[in-house]
Design a protein around this motif. Sequence first.
Motif, PDB file in Angstrom:
ATOM      1  N   ARG A 374       0.814  -1.209   0.000  1.00 33.57           N
ATOM      2  CA  ARG A 374       0.000   0.000   0.000  1.00 33.57           C
ATOM      3  C   ARG A 374       0.853   1.267   0.000  1.00 33.57           C
ATOM      4  O   ARG A 374       0.514   2.262  -0.647  1.00 33.57           O
ATOM      5  N   ALA A 375       1.964   1.224   0.733  1.00 32.18           N
ATOM      6  CA  ALA A 375       2.865   2.382   0.771  1.00 32.18           C
ATOM      7  C   ALA A 375       3.398   2.639  -0.640  1.00 32.18           C
ATOM      8  O   ALA A 375       3.458   3.773  -1.113  1.00 32.18           O
ATOM      9  N   ASN A 376       3.756   1.552  -1.292  1.00 34.85           N
ATOM     10  CA  ASN A 376       4.282   1.635  -2.638  1.00 34.85           C
ATOM     11  C   ASN A 376       3.264   2.259  -3.593  1.00 34.85           C
ATOM     12  O   ASN A 376       3.577   3.168  -4.354  1.00 34.85           O
ATOM     13  N   GLU A 377       2.029   1.790  -3.506  1.00 38.38           N
ATOM     14  CA  GLU A 377       0.967   2.322  -4.374  1.00 38.38           C
ATOM     15  C   GLU A 377       0.741   3.808  -4.127  1.00 38.38           C
ATOM     16  O   GLU A 377       0.461   4.565  -5.037  1.00 38.38           O
ATOM     17  N   ALA A 378       0.864   4.209  -2.848  1.00 39.35           N
ATOM     18  CA  ALA A 378       0.566   5.600  -2.497  1.00 39.35           C
ATOM     19  C   ALA A 378       1.814   6.479  -2.560  1.00 39.35           C
ATOM     20  O   ALA A 378       1.757   7.659  -2.218  1.00 39.35           O
ATOM     21  N   HIS A 379       2.954   5.894  -2.989  1.00 42.72           N
ATOM     22  CA  HIS A 379       4.229   6.616  -3.010  1.00 42.72           C
ATOM     23  C   HIS A 379       4.555   7.221  -1.652  1.00 42.72           C
ATOM     24  O   HIS A 379       4.930   8.382  -1.534  1.00 42.72           O
ATOM     25  N   LEU A 380       4.364   6.432  -0.600  1.00 41.71           N
ATOM     26  CA  LEU A 380       4.674   6.897   0.759  1.00 41.71           C
ATOM     27  C   LEU A 380       5.731   5.986   1.370  1.00 41.71           C
ATOM     28  O   LEU A 380       5.907   4.846   0.943  1.00 41.71           O
ATOM     29  N   GLU A 381       6.432   6.515   2.350  1.00 46.75           N
ATOM     30  CA  GLU A 381       7.291   5.666   3.173  1.00 46.75           C
ATOM     31  C   GLU A 381       6.383   4.921   4.152  1.00 46.75           C
ATOM     32  O   GLU A 381       5.277   5.377   4.461  1.00 46.75           O
ATOM     33  N   LEU A 382       6.882   3.792   4.665  1.00 48.06           N
ATOM     34  CA  LEU A 382       6.051   3.011   5.590  1.00 48.06           C
ATOM     35  C   LEU A 382       5.562   3.844   6.769  1.00 48.06           C
ATOM     36  O   LEU A 382       4.402   3.778   7.168  1.00 48.06           O
ATOM     37  N   ASP A 383       6.487   4.654   7.329  1.00 47.94           N
ATOM     38  CA  ASP A 383       6.078   5.401   8.528  1.00 47.94           C
ATOM     39  C   ASP A 383       5.190   6.592   8.201  1.00 47.94           C
ATOM     40  O   ASP A 383       4.768   7.320   9.087  1.00 47.94           O
ATOM     41  N   GLU A 384       4.911   6.794   6.907  1.00 49.86           N
ATOM     42  CA  GLU A 384       3.977   7.865   6.546  1.00 49.86           C
ATOM     43  C   GLU A 384       2.563   7.338   6.330  1.00 49.86           C
ATOM     44  O   GLU A 384       1.627   8.115   6.156  1.00 49.86           O
ATOM     45  N   LEU A 385       2.407   6.022   6.295  1.00 47.87           N
ATOM     46  CA  LEU A 385       1.068   5.463   6.132  1.00 47.87           C
ATOM     47  C   LEU A 385       0.213   5.848   7.332  1.00 47.87           C
ATOM     48  O   LEU A 385       0.698   5.877   8.460  1.00 47.87           O
ATOM     49  N   PRO A 386      -1.064   6.135   7.100  1.00 42.93           N
ATOM     50  CA  PRO A 386      -1.912   6.534   8.222  1.00 42.93           C
ATOM     51  C   PRO A 386      -2.350   5.333   9.076  1.00 42.93           C
ATOM     52  O   PRO A 386      -3.526   5.161   9.349  1.00 42.93           O
ATOM     53  N   ILE A 387      -1.387   4.525   9.476  1.00 45.22           N
ATOM     54  CA  ILE A 387      -1.654   3.438  10.417  1.00 45.22           C
ATOM     55  C   ILE A 387      -0.482   3.430  11.395  1.00 45.22           C
ATOM     56  O   ILE A 387       0.661   3.616  10.977  1.00 45.22           O
ATOM     57  N   THR A 388      -0.756   3.256  12.683  1.00 46.13           N
ATOM     58  CA  THR A 388       0.329   3.331  13.669  1.00 46.13           C
ATOM     59  C   THR A 388       0.812   1.929  14.032  1.00 46.13           C
ATOM     60  O   THR A 388       0.085   0.947  13.863  1.00 46.13           O
ATOM     61  N   PRO A 389       2.052   1.839  14.540  1.00 46.77           N
ATOM     62  CA  PRO A 389       2.540   0.551  15.036  1.00 46.77           C
ATOM     63  C   PRO A 389       1.586  -0.050  16.072  1.00 46.77           C
ATOM     64  O   PRO A 389       1.368  -1.267  16.070  1.00 46.77           O
ATOM     65  N   ALA A 390       0.976   0.772  16.903  1.00 47.65           N
ATOM     66  CA  ALA A 390       0.030   0.252  17.902  1.00 47.65           C
ATOM     67  C   ALA A 390      -1.165  -0.406  17.214  1.00 47.65           C
ATOM     68  O   ALA A 390      -1.661  -1.448  17.654  1.00 47.65           O
ATOM     69  N   GLN A 391      -1.634   0.190  16.125  1.00 45.62           N
ATOM     70  CA  GLN A 391      -2.775  -0.387  15.401  1.00 45.62           C
ATOM     71  C   GLN A 391      -2.397  -1.711  14.728  1.00 45.62           C
ATOM     72  O   GLN A 391      -3.195  -2.640  14.691  1.00 45.62           O
ATOM     73  N   VAL A 392      -1.152  -1.778  14.224  1.00 44.33           N
ATOM     74  CA  VAL A 392      -0.705  -3.033  13.616  1.00 44.33           C
ATOM     75  C   VAL A 392      -0.614  -4.123  14.683  1.00 44.33           C
ATOM     76  O   VAL A 392      -1.019  -5.270  14.461  1.00 44.33           O
TER      77      VAL A 392
END
Length: 496
Positions: A374-392
């Motif tokens: 998903r990060a790749n599709e959105a051209h984002l870094e992993l830590d920029e995805l709107p999901i937190t480590p706590a949520q994962v």
Amino acid sequence: MSEEIMDYAEAMASFDPVLGLEVHVELNTATKMFCGCVNQFGSAPNSNTCPVCLGLPGALPAVNAKAIESAIRIGLALNCEISGWCRFARKNYFYPDMTKNFQTSQYDEPIAFDGYVELEVEGEPFRIPIERAHMEEDAGKLVHVGGATGRIQGADYSLVDYNRAGTPLIEIVTKPVYGTGAKAPQVAKAYVAFLRDMLRDLGVSDVRMEQGSLRCDANVSLMPKGASELGIRSETKNVNSLRSIEQALNYEIRRQAAILASGGKVKQETRHWHEEGYTSPGRSKETAEDYRYFPEPDLVPIAPSREWVDELRATIPSPPDVRRQELQARWGFSELELRDAVNAGALGVIEATVAQGCPPQAARKWWLTELARRANEAHLELDELPITPAQVAELQQLVQAGTINDTIARKVIDAVLAGEGDPAQLVETRQLATVSDDDALSDAVERAIAQNADAAQKIRDGKVQAVGALIGAVMRESKGKADAAKVRELIMARLG
Ligand code: ADP
Ligand code: MG
Ligand code: ZN
């Protein structure tokens, strides 16, 4: 156009390269270096500006304390001495992206000096001596409009965006690096990669080479083998990928070797790297005198206390390679798993997810498969995805407890990324929990058997592999929520 170059191996037979690397890092402070404007990439042009960073008459700067803290931490991570007292200086020059006609920088009083970095290239150790790490501000950005290349040549006109003006920068400068031999271009690349990882681990910069938050000017000169005097260097500016650093230095070494071998003299100049694989001359170098440096009278000196420096020293992580090994041991990752995680820039998010109680292998799996895609599709870094480590970690807990399966987990990820809530809450409100209740499933199994009489008969005849069709039918009806193992059990009990 490209110039004459010598074969690399031939050049190495006669010359020793000497490197000099200047790396600029944009700090990720909330605000700019000397004013309160937000420090942000990608805002509308000239929206993050004020009288200070526009250089309006009478505006007075004040130093960003967080930037000083980051500068000191970078200095410590580079094994530097930290200055007990230092000042800013004015570096005077005129350029349209420089609002004040001087850059506020440091000159003979850097905040950090005399350090080193240790790294390995193909198992061979190298020690890179650090001359200094000093603070300065970035300039604005010129946008050349018209013309094919985005360069000033051939452009119809140019626009200036001052959003970047006043962004806190740290410039890290090596001493001349001797003794790298034929590996010089690889050592330079490894050094910049090391800095990138180190700065990311420190949390002081986004370190995006492609966005310019990490930039390298690569100096190189050649000494005839056995000589002791430094040759004349060229400086290739703003080489903006690791691969380009290696290629640009390889080219420069071969170009200079060709000049020297034919009895010529290398010109001291800046050069531009072209992705097609060659450098071309830029301007001939200014000398320090041209800049008329003098101490900045509008800013007080910086005098970090020993106690503060020691406090910051305690926050410095192990060097990147040591840290990787520690994490690999702690998480039980294979070499390949670790390398994949490093290459995906996932160490930080995995670490944070594990800290939330998620097993390391599960954290690795989520971040490197579903989320990486998903990060790749959105051209984002992993830590920029709107999901937190706590949520994962919460998601993994639901999977582990059997509350949801992987298919549903993917739907939950979609909802979290769309900002619709936390995993547990989403599973609850949308009734996504796996159905393993016998009564509810038995009805669905009956319907599946009735609608798939052929498959049912096959199972009765002992062709057990036909059970897949029936399980599939129940899963479809339950929209993926049925407990597949349970469904199989019920079908076999009924038909087997
Ligand atoms: P400038 O402002 O001209 O870029 P700096 O001192 O900021 O100069 O950076 C020059 C870089 O090149 C430093 O890393 C320095 O150690 C290195 N360097 C200086 N002289 C030589 C040389 N003759 N050959 C290779 N590197 C050199
Ligand atoms: Mg320079
Ligand atoms: Zn401002």
